[in-house]
Motif scaffolding. Sequence first.
Motif, short mmCIF file in Angstrom:
data_model
loop_
_atom_site.label_atom_id
_atom_site.label_comp_id
_atom_site.label_asym_id
_atom_site.label_seq_id
_atom_site.Cartn_x
_atom_site.Cartn_y
_atom_site.Cartn_z
N MET A 106 85.50 -11.89 62.51
CA MET A 106 85.90 -13.12 61.82
C MET A 106 85.24 -13.23 60.45
SD MET A 106 86.02 -16.12 64.68
CE MET A 106 84.32 -15.96 65.21
N LEU A 115 91.07 -17.61 56.95
CA LEU A 115 90.37 -18.48 57.90
C LEU A 115 90.73 -19.96 57.71
CD1 LEU A 115 86.80 -16.85 57.89
CD2 LEU A 115 88.66 -16.46 59.51
N TYR A 119 93.02 -22.26 60.22
CA TYR A 119 92.32 -23.35 60.90
C TYR A 119 93.05 -24.67 60.67
CZ TYR A 119 88.92 -27.03 61.72
OH TYR A 119 88.31 -28.19 62.15
N PHE A 141 92.42 -16.28 64.24
CA PHE A 141 92.00 -15.58 63.03
C PHE A 141 92.34 -14.10 63.04
CE2 PHE A 141 88.40 -18.90 62.84
CZ PHE A 141 89.19 -19.79 62.15
#
Length: 182
Positions: A106, A115, A119, A141
């Motif tokens: 990540m 990311l 999100y 991700f």
Amino acid sequence: MPSLLSISTERIQTAVACVEGLGVPRGSPMFRHALQAVAFLSQEKITAKVEHLKKAFRWSDAEVGIAVSKAPTLLTRTKESLQRRSEFLIYEVWLEPAYIAYRPAMLTYSLEGRLRPRYYAVKFLKENGLLKRDSSYYTVFKESEKAFKKMFIHPHKEAAPHLEKDYDAACKGEVPTNFRFT
């Protein structure tokens, strides 16, 4: 690795010992990546990077070893880059430090291009009751762009017609203030 041919045998031996000391065994597929990451760094710089990982992600020595053994390129990242990812993943996404240590890939993804947009898209879907199942953020991700859109964007075209446009804008750094329904 041709670039390693330009350094002394002693430096290679030191780098091998350093990599093993970080918890990456010689037989590991990540060993050569770890060797490449530390070969041109002094012991002081490696120690400073490890200390920064511990501080930024609130990791123990063991967790640093786990993360580096899975993603040795973490040692090549700038402090600022790691700090931004730490702040985002720990204080905005609310991921546990140990969760991140076991999934350090990540930390190699673009913060602004991958990311954050993912999100916000998933957060929008959750807040509006559009997700049928709760996927882990690691899954969110790590998926390819095509798979992410197939799993999280396209199924909601009718309920959230602007979601794909908002997501695409977010990936370009034009983060909309809110993902929209209409």
